[in-house]
Design a protein around this motif. Structure first.
Motif, PDB file in Angstrom:
ATOM      1  N   ASP A 499      -0.450   1.920   4.772  1.00  0.00           N
ATOM      2  CA  ASP A 499      -0.211   1.382   5.441  1.00  0.00           C
ATOM      3  C   ASP A 499      -0.399  -0.327   4.605  1.00  0.00           C
ATOM      4  O   ASP A 499       0.244  -1.510   4.807  1.00  0.00           O
ATOM      5  CB  ASP A 499      -0.781   0.726   6.957  1.00  0.00           C
ATOM      6  CG  ASP A 499      -2.057   0.306   6.582  1.00  0.00           C
ATOM      7  OD1 ASP A 499      -2.802   0.596   5.885  1.00  0.00           O
ATOM      8  OD2 ASP A 499      -2.549  -0.298   7.999  1.00  0.00           O
ATOM      9  N   ARG A 503      -6.005  -4.444   4.177  1.00  0.00           N
ATOM     10  CA  ARG A 503      -6.448  -4.033   5.698  1.00  0.00           C
ATOM     11  C   ARG A 503      -7.506  -3.094   6.148  1.00  0.00           C
ATOM     12  O   ARG A 503      -8.361  -2.932   6.710  1.00  0.00           O
ATOM     13  CB  ARG A 503      -5.888  -4.640   6.433  1.00  0.00           C
ATOM     14  CG  ARG A 503      -6.820  -5.111   7.725  1.00  0.00           C
ATOM     15  CD  ARG A 503      -5.101  -5.881   9.029  1.00  0.00           C
ATOM     16  NE  ARG A 503      -4.328  -4.708   9.649  1.00  0.00           N
ATOM     17  CZ  ARG A 503      -3.627  -5.204   9.532  1.00  0.00           C
ATOM     18  NH1 ARG A 503      -2.682  -6.200   9.642  1.00  0.00           N
ATOM     19  NH2 ARG A 503      -2.824  -4.175   9.846  1.00  0.00           N
ATOM     20  N   GLU A 504      -6.142  -1.628   5.673  1.00  0.00           N
ATOM     21  CA  GLU A 504      -6.619  -0.817   6.630  1.00  0.00           C
ATOM     22  C   GLU A 504      -6.476   0.884   5.442  1.00  0.00           C
ATOM     23  O   GLU A 504      -7.008   1.747   5.396  1.00  0.00           O
ATOM     24  CB  GLU A 504      -5.910  -0.313   7.677  1.00  0.00           C
ATOM     25  CG  GLU A 504      -5.908  -0.941   8.687  1.00  0.00           C
ATOM     26  CD  GLU A 504      -5.237  -1.317  10.087  1.00  0.00           C
ATOM     27  OE1 GLU A 504      -4.704  -0.038  10.254  1.00  0.00           O
ATOM     28  OE2 GLU A 504      -4.394  -1.415  10.333  1.00  0.00           O
ATOM     29  N   ASP A 511       4.503   4.340   8.935  1.00  0.00           N
ATOM     30  CA  ASP A 511       4.968   3.731   8.181  1.00  0.00           C
ATOM     31  C   ASP A 511       5.328   4.491   7.322  1.00  0.00           C
ATOM     32  O   ASP A 511       6.520   4.403   6.475  1.00  0.00           O
ATOM     33  CB  ASP A 511       3.939   2.861   7.088  1.00  0.00           C
ATOM     34  CG  ASP A 511       2.925   1.825   8.601  1.00  0.00           C
ATOM     35  OD1 ASP A 511       2.648   2.737   9.806  1.00  0.00           O
ATOM     36  OD2 ASP A 511       2.653   0.583   8.332  1.00  0.00           O
ATOM     37  N   GLY A 558      -3.653   3.510  15.302  1.00  0.00           N
ATOM     38  CA  GLY A 558      -2.186   4.011  16.081  1.00  0.00           C
ATOM     39  C   GLY A 558      -1.212   4.582  15.549  1.00  0.00           C
ATOM     40  O   GLY A 558      -0.570   4.638  14.986  1.00  0.00           O
ATOM     41  N   HIS A 793       2.549  -4.966   3.634  1.00  0.00           N
ATOM     42  CA  HIS A 793       4.005  -3.898   4.424  1.00  0.00           C
ATOM     43  C   HIS A 793       5.138  -3.240   3.849  1.00  0.00           C
ATOM     44  O   HIS A 793       5.693  -4.241   3.857  1.00  0.00           O
ATOM     45  CB  HIS A 793       3.386  -4.577   5.850  1.00  0.00           C
ATOM     46  CG  HIS A 793       2.571  -3.250   6.672  1.00  0.00           C
ATOM     47  ND1 HIS A 793       1.259  -4.475   6.555  1.00  0.00           N
ATOM     48  CD2 HIS A 793       2.100  -3.413   7.354  1.00  0.00           C
ATOM     49  CE1 HIS A 793      -0.068  -3.405   7.098  1.00  0.00           C
ATOM     50  NE2 HIS A 793       0.805  -3.016   8.183  1.00  0.00           N
TER      51      HIS A 793
HETATM   52  C1  BGC Z   1      -1.059  -0.906  10.503  1.00  0.00           C
HETATM   53  C2  BGC Z   1       0.648  -0.065  10.869  1.00  0.00           C
HETATM   54  C3  BGC Z   1       0.282   0.872  11.530  1.00  0.00           C
HETATM   55  C4  BGC Z   1      -0.181   0.553  12.986  1.00  0.00           C
HETATM   56  C5  BGC Z   1       0.474   1.637  13.980  1.00  0.00           C
HETATM   57  C6  BGC Z   1      -1.058  -1.414  11.575  1.00  0.00           C
HETATM   58  O1  BGC Z   1      -2.708  -1.486  12.029  1.00  0.00           O
HETATM   59  O2  BGC Z   1      -0.867  -1.330   9.674  1.00  0.00           O
HETATM   60  O3  BGC Z   1       1.298  -0.599   9.821  1.00  0.00           O
HETATM   61  O4  BGC Z   1       1.907   1.758  11.692  1.00  0.00           O
HETATM   62  O5  BGC Z   1      -1.404  -0.327  12.991  1.00  0.00           O
HETATM   63  O6  BGC Z   1      -0.950   1.746  14.984  1.00  0.00           O
END
Ligand code: BGC
Length: 933
Positions: A499, A503-504, A511, A558, A793
């Protein structure tokens, strides 16, 4: 001239040489190139018993088609050079297949290099010369052949431990290769050198059950006598420990880092020796005193142990390693391009915001890290971090004196690396087991007076996927949107599509799904998706659900039905774009389980009575609908989205079943799709207003209704008008879609011939839209239209589909009038007012497709290339009024609304729907259209 017998001999020998060596390629006669095994050229570590072969046909003659092929595979290079294959010789196979031909020869052995070639015959019965000799080396084909043991530092709390072992080589080495891996990450060293140029190996998987290993050829690094092997291990995604102040998206630990090495040395006398990781290895601490995939890294150069990875090093103070017998992850070969440092960017601007605090601007948002070259006194410490903006502002801007790094996001503020100098001349450092996303870099030096020099460059780091397509136009805004989209993909290709890089770093299926078709245009995605689809299958839950991220070890956040749908849609696109039916077979039963899960979901949601509607289910985060639309983050009627994706999956899966000849499933899922459609129309469609799913026009729902034909007879135009009015009138040419609707915008509007509406949306420079971002300084795509949160993103990158497919006009195999794997190509550009030129090229599985158009004073010039072994159609837009003439390479082919014929390769012409359409054989064409009023 009389040819003397000696000359004839010379001529015959030359011919024989050329046909064997592949040397005809230079002569422009039919030849083949781009040979790939498992989508890769000359791969190492092929662990599939039936690898697949592909090639591309080249011919300077228009209309060349492959009618037959022959493949040979040999264990012996010389035998292959002679055009023979004792492992496999297909003989002449009458077939046009040039992609994904499965190996069906004698069983392959592990750790062997195989030599292969192919040749083809064309429609005139001409044979091409044999291709060059290509290779593939097998990996470990039988699990039992693994003798290495997983080893780690006995104190699992140690950060980035180093492990070593020495061994003797007494004889002449003929070849040597190593299978190596480590979790979370490893670097492998042999006799003082890091082996290979990969970083962050291995690609992320669910390490609890599967780990990827790499194969390297290492004979050149071995010496007679004493040799040393070394491993450095990082935590990577395997262990993310909590540490005060340091940022991490989430914490977990599957144990301490561990490594596995199996080195095969083959001697000239035919014997083999295997050096493996086992209890005899020794372990120590490295100069890396802290490492975290999210939080950063700390490196103290004073702790370096010089020569630890070379023979003769005194490791008597080192500890014995721990053998981890109970760790039993499956080992798969990493058959995809590794992560590498792809590019180095020198900052153009540097400022000193306070004594000892320097800020640098790369002018490009990237994923990766920084490299420093530094000189100063022993013990001086440099702390470095990055961010996407300055001064806590929403948008990036050129760096000026006095600017500070933004620290409003924890994933910038609390993520950093430190380097402590050893004080020995010029020192350089870059992190190993960590990466992040940033444009600006801040370096803080604790004792600036003791620092002599400091240079910093940015390192762009991502999976080294080859570029596949290119687009450019006369409009710099469109070009910048295109480039930002490519950069965001580069920022998010890290062995899985992520994503965001800071951050993640999560492999979000949603995505990844919405960007997939754009990525297939921009990069060679085949091996990457092949691996990622296996991650999805590995992540599948017992009830068939595909979680929102795959693997779940990283991300795990999520999503909802559109996220899991990646598991149905991506195999389908692999089939469409690459002609890959094997991928459909490989995932068939698990894809079907996902559909069964969805069927169950519809019966266990907030309204089980409605068995063909997926109503509310789970929690907010597990049942997201449209995501990140402007102004409103929440989807007003999420069941519309879940149900639509269920429908799409069922229809698509019925298609998959049909391709594989499973007619029973095909019928079952077609019938299911029909039922979902009927239920959707009844529930969501309002015939009085022509609205779908919501009481006000909601662009995403209207797009879904049109895409899926969830519109009763006679209402189609009404729905289309509501959509177009909302875009063009209510919102003055702007979209109001999130990631899902945006993905649908291009194809749906193009199918209705309304590229003008798409073009308006894409060209806007005020909120919301890509142009708004670009005007605000974006060099990558952002997480939301407002610009809040992440600036890297990739999920709004479906816009690149517009550039390739509709503006340059290289329609995709998913568009009308085309066929899978670009066997039948359709080029139909949209030529908007005010745009002078657009062009795109695409390396398809059948070769390079090109489309280029440019306005002329009185018309349009168009150049197209269709690779050999394809055919297609070009649709040239013509004005509604006035007379037109069209030439091809100077010869008139169309005049006064009449097809003239007589040009080689053009088999017909017809005026339809404001276009003159020519049916073409493969080849390069130059058309010029002139209009006379
Ligand atoms: C992510 C996304 C993801 C979304 C759905 C976000 O925190 O960065 O790209 O699809 O959460 O939960």
């Amino acid at each position: 001239m009389r040819i003397k017998p000696t000359n004839i001999w010379y001529f015959i020998c030359l011919l024989a040489y050329l046909s064997v060596s592949g040397g005809f390629s230079d002569l422009g006669i039919l030849n083949i190139s781009g040979l790939k095994t498992e989508y890769l050229s000359n791969p190492l570590g092929v662990d599939d018993a039936n690898p697949e072969f592909s090639w591309v046909l080249n011919s300077e003659n228009r209309g060349a088609i492959q009618t037959a092929y022959q493949i040979i595979v040999s264990k012996n290079k010389k035998v292959a050079e002679k055009g023979r294959g004792e492992k496999w010789d297909t003989g002449k196979v009458n077939s046009g297949q040039s992609v994904n031909v499965s190996y069906e020869g004698k069983p392959l052995e592990s750790g062997m290099k195989y030599y292969w070639r192919a040749r083809v015959w064309d429609n005139d019965g001409e044979a091409s010369p044999w291709s060059d000799v290509h290779t593939f080396q097998t990996g470990i084909l039988n699990e039992k052949e693994w003798t290495a043991k997983w080893i780690s530092h006995p104190d699992t709390a140690v950060s980035a431990p180093i492990l070593r072992k020495e061994f003797n080589i007494e004889q002449e080495v003929e070849s040597a290769h190593v299978y190596v891996t480590g979790v979370g990450n490893y670097e492998f060293y042999l006799n003082g050198k890091k082996v290979g140029d990969h970083v962050l190996d291995p690609g992320v998987t669910d390490h609890r059950r599967k780990v990827l290993y790499e194969t390297f050829e290492v004979e050149d690094l071995l010496t007679k006598g004493r040799n040393a092997v070394g491993l450095m291990l990082g935590d990577g995604p395997f262990r993310i420990v909590e540490r005060e102040e340091r940022y991490a998206w989430r914490h977990h630990s599957f144990g301490g880092p561990r490594g596995l090495v199996q080195l095969h040395v083959r001697y000239s006398d035919g014997t083999e020796e295997v050096v493996t990781s086992d209890h005899t290895w020794k372990a120590s601490r490295s100069p890396i005193t802290y490492t975290s995939l999210f939080g950063g890294e700390e490196y103290d150069a004073r702790l370096e142990q010089k020569g630890w990875d070379s023979p003769g090093f005194d490791d008597s103070a080192w500890k014995s390693v721990e053998v981890i017998d109970q760790y039993r992850a499956t080992l798969d070969s990493q058959l995809m391009p590794p992560i590498r440092v792809i590019q180095t960017i020198e900052p153009e601007v540097k400022t000193e915001s306070e004594k000892g605090i320097y800020i640098f601007d790369l002018k490009q948002n990237i994923s990766g890290w920084w490299h420093i070259r530094v000189k100063g006194e022993r013990g001086v410490r440099i702390k470095i971090r990055g961010a996407e903006t300055l001064n806590d502002s929403l948008f990036p801007a050129p760096l000026k004196p006095g600017d500070r790094l933004s620290t409003k996001h924890e994933y910038h503020k609390n993520v950093w690396t430190t380097y402590t100098l050893k004080g020995e001349g010029i020192e350089s450092y870059e992190p190993r087991f960590f990466y992040t996303g940033f444009r600006y870099i801040e370096a803080r030096v604790d004792k600036p007076e003791q620092l002599e020099s400091l240079e910093i460059v940015g390192r762009v780091v991502h999976s080294d996927l080859k570029r596949n397509g290119h687009f450019s136009s006369s409009d710099s805004l469109l070009n910048r949107i295109y480039r930002a989209t490519v950069w965001s993909q580069r920022g998010n290709l890290h062995s899985v599509p992520t994503d965001c890089p800071h951050r993640e770093k999560g492999a979000y299926n949603g995505d990844g799904q919405v960007i997939a078709e754009a990525s297939i245009h921009d990069f060679q995605m085949q091996p990457f998706y092949k691996k990622w689809l296996r991650d999805m299958r590995d992540a599948q839950q017992e009830n068939g659900r595909i979680p929102n991220t795959s693997p779940t070890v990283i991300g795990g956040g999520g999503g909802g039905v559109p996220w899991g749908s990646a598991y149905i849609l991506i195999p389908w696109w692999m089939y469409q774009y690459y002609g890959d039916t094997e991928i459909l077979k490989e995932h068939y039963s698990t894809m079907k389980s996902y559909l069964e899960y969805l069927e169950n979901l519809a019966q266990n949601d907030s309204n089980p009575e409605e068995i063909y509607i997926i109503n509310e289910f789970g929690s907010y985060w597990t049942s997201l609908g449209e995501w990140e639309s402007p102004h409103e983050r929440n989807d007003p009627n999420q069941p519309v989205v879940s149900t639509y994706y269920w429908y799409l999956n069922s229809r698509t899966f019925a298609g998959v079943a049909g391709i594989l000849g499973n007619l029973e499933d095909q019928e079952r899922f077609e019938a299911l799709a029909d039922s979902i459609k009927r239920a959707s129309v009844t529930k969501f469609f309002d015939p009085d207003t022509n609205l779908y799913g919501w009481k006000k026009p909601y662009q995403t729902y209207l797009l879904f209704a049109l895409a899926a034909d969830h519109v009763p007879e006679g209402h189609e135009e009404g729905v289309l008008n509501r959509l177009i009015d909302d875009i063009m009138i209510n919102r003055r040419g702007h979209l109001a879609t999130g990631i899902l609707g945006t993905k649908h915008l291009f194809k749906v509007l193009s199918d209705y011939g309304r590229e003008d509406v798409i073009h308006s949306v894409v060209s806007k420079t005020d909120f919301p839209g890509w142009g708004f971002w670009i005007e605000k300084g974006a060099t990558t795509l952002w997480e939301n239209w407002e610009g809040k949160n992440s600036h890297n993103h990739q999920m709004f990158g479906s816009v690149n589909e517009y550039f390739y497919k509709y503006l340059a006009g290289i329609r995709a195999p998913t568009d009308r009038g085309t066929s899978t794997g670009y066997k039948k190509i359709h080029i139909r550009p949209y030529v908007p007012e005010g745009l002078e030129r657009a062009e795109a090229s695409l390396k398809t599985v059948r070769g390079l497709v090109v489309s280029r158009w440019e306005r002329r004073r009185d018309g349009l010039a168009m150049e197209v290339s269709l690779p050999a072994n394809t055919s297609g159609r070009i649709s040239i837009p013509v004005p509604e009024f006035g007379q037109t003439a069209i030439t091809e390479s100077g010869k008139k082919v169309w005049d006064q609304d009449q097809y003239l014929g007589g040009v080689e390769g053009i088999v017909g012409g017809i005026h339809e729907d404001n276009h003159v359409n020519f049916d073409l054989k493969a080849g390069d064409y130059k058309f010029i259209l002139s209009t006379f009023n």
